[in-house]
Design a protein around this motif. Sequence first.
Motif, PDB file in Angstrom:
ATOM      1  N   ARG A  92      89.606 -36.127 -64.878  1.00 54.48           N
ATOM      2  CA  ARG A  92      88.783 -36.538 -63.738  1.00 54.48           C
ATOM      3  C   ARG A  92      87.319 -36.190 -63.977  1.00 54.48           C
ATOM      4  N   ALA A  93      87.106 -34.986 -64.518  1.00 56.79           N
ATOM      5  CA  ALA A  93      85.728 -34.553 -64.770  1.00 56.79           C
ATOM      6  C   ALA A  93      85.072 -35.440 -65.824  1.00 56.79           C
ATOM      7  N   ALA A  96      84.321 -38.932 -64.459  1.00 57.04           N
ATOM      8  CA  ALA A  96      83.151 -38.900 -63.574  1.00 57.04           C
ATOM      9  C   ALA A  96      81.869 -38.866 -64.394  1.00 57.04           C
ATOM     10  N   TRP A  97      81.888 -38.120 -65.505  1.00 59.55           N
ATOM     11  CA  TRP A  97      80.707 -38.082 -66.381  1.00 59.55           C
ATOM     12  C   TRP A  97      80.456 -39.455 -66.985  1.00 59.55           C
ATOM     13  N   ASN A 101      79.016 -40.491 -61.816  1.00 59.01           N
ATOM     14  CA  ASN A 101      79.141 -40.116 -60.401  1.00 59.01           C
ATOM     15  C   ASN A 101      79.674 -38.693 -60.242  1.00 59.01           C
ATOM     16  N   GLU A 102      79.117 -37.782 -61.038  1.00 53.33           N
ATOM     17  CA  GLU A 102      79.562 -36.379 -60.984  1.00 53.33           C
ATOM     18  C   GLU A 102      79.300 -35.734 -59.631  1.00 53.33           C
ATOM     19  N   GLN A 103      78.358 -36.289 -58.855  1.00 53.23           N
ATOM     20  CA  GLN A 103      78.048 -35.706 -57.557  1.00 53.23           C
ATOM     21  C   GLN A 103      79.256 -35.731 -56.617  1.00 53.23           C
ATOM     22  N   LEU A 105      82.259 -34.895 -57.556  1.00 54.96           N
ATOM     23  CA  LEU A 105      83.238 -33.906 -58.012  1.00 54.96           C
ATOM     24  C   LEU A 105      83.135 -32.599 -57.248  1.00 54.96           C
ATOM     25  N   ARG A 110      82.147 -29.969 -61.741  1.00 52.49           N
ATOM     26  CA  ARG A 110      80.764 -30.175 -62.181  1.00 52.49           C
ATOM     27  C   ARG A 110      80.343 -29.076 -63.142  1.00 52.49           C
ATOM     28  N   ASN A 113      81.806 -29.764 -66.578  1.00 51.85           N
ATOM     29  CA  ASN A 113      81.032 -30.759 -67.326  1.00 51.85           C
ATOM     30  C   ASN A 113      79.761 -30.156 -67.898  1.00 51.85           C
ATOM     31  N   ARG A 114      79.096 -29.308 -67.129  1.00 58.36           N
ATOM     32  CA  ARG A 114      77.869 -28.672 -67.629  1.00 58.36           C
ATOM     33  C   ARG A 114      78.170 -27.793 -68.839  1.00 58.36           C
ATOM     34  N   TYR A 131      78.250 -34.972 -74.825  1.00 62.50           N
ATOM     35  CA  TYR A 131      79.368 -34.322 -74.159  1.00 62.50           C
ATOM     36  C   TYR A 131      80.448 -34.094 -75.209  1.00 62.50           C
TER      37      TYR A 131
END
Length: 412
Positions: A92-93, A96-97, A101-103, A105, A110, A113-114, A131
Amino acid sequence: MSTLVELRDSRNRLALEMRQIVGDQANWDAATEQRFDALDKDLQALDKRIGAIDKANKLAAEESAVRGQAVEVEERKAATQPGILSPEAQRRAFNAWLRGNEQELEPELRQYNRQREQRAQSVGTNSAGGYLVAQEFGGFIEAARRQYGGMLSVATVYPTSSGADLLLPSVDETGVSGSILSENSQISESAMTFSQLTVSSYMYTSGLVLVSQQLIQDSEFPLDTFIANALGERLGRAQNAHWTTGTGSSQPHGVVTGAASGKAGATGQTTTVIYADIVDLVYSVDAAYRQNARFMTKDASIGIIRKLLDSQNRPLWEPSVQAGQPDSILGYPIVVNNDVATMAASAKSILFGDFSKYIIRDVSGIQVVRMGERYADYLQVGFYAFQRTGGRLNAANSTTYNPVKYYANSAS
């Protein structure tokens, strides 16, 4: 419409009949040869149909296997390390990346992902918002790489954490033996001579894959597997070409580059090969390496070899009667690698030997870069992947005892 099982059953019946015909040496005549050729034609037609169906199902099966392995690994980790994300959460993460649309998550996703982006930059392969893909997604790319070219399926793969030169110790003891020792005699010295092979790493990129905003916004579209297949296939094509024929100068040492001459075709064999030369090629490889040996050539050359007959006018080619197993020549499996040279004057068109002696080193992981702004006016998003890899044949003795040898067509 026939099912895949029915088609394979039909193929196996044909293959068994062909093997029986070949085995009946005493009754091989013109009529028998005609019957064999007719069966071979039917077999090739069935292979084409089976291949078309199998190709459609193969990716789904590979993805399922990779997912299962990833789930098992992550579940074991989660049992001892509370807070580790489940494979589904990781997917899912990542999705979204990919979609930008990571906002939407949860905070922990989030943060995941960072951390992935920071780790991607720390390994030094890019600083453009890359990534470092997780194990599950990396497995999809690996499956796609294996479909393009034969080297990755038969070589030995070493994953390394850095891109520094990999030094492989190598020793050739094939020509050394023990001896009888007389009573009260001193053992003579026989030091082993070691050498080192250097396997460097090279940066490969998939090139840019453009995806429309419509597909990205479609939540039902499997964006992660689509991207994995596209990037994996492109990386696979480029890497396999160099693992096969790379010069070793600013690119990997290909297996053809490291192989030794096993047999040269007689005058006139610029686009052909004869039975005797195939036999000579097999026996040019030391028996120690023939235990795990196989042939490797391109698909068009297999079509030529299929027509060869032995000294009793029986075909060398033996169709496999077991699903998933390769056909064989003189009892040795055949690996299709379309980066091996086409039969032509002086071409190194057929390889034979132990391909597990070819070392592929993959560095760290595969990184994906998302370009959300550059193609915005086309309503597209660009993706590309990076991977560092290298390869070299581990052959201490590059001539007599080389684990892989080649057949070269005649010069004229």
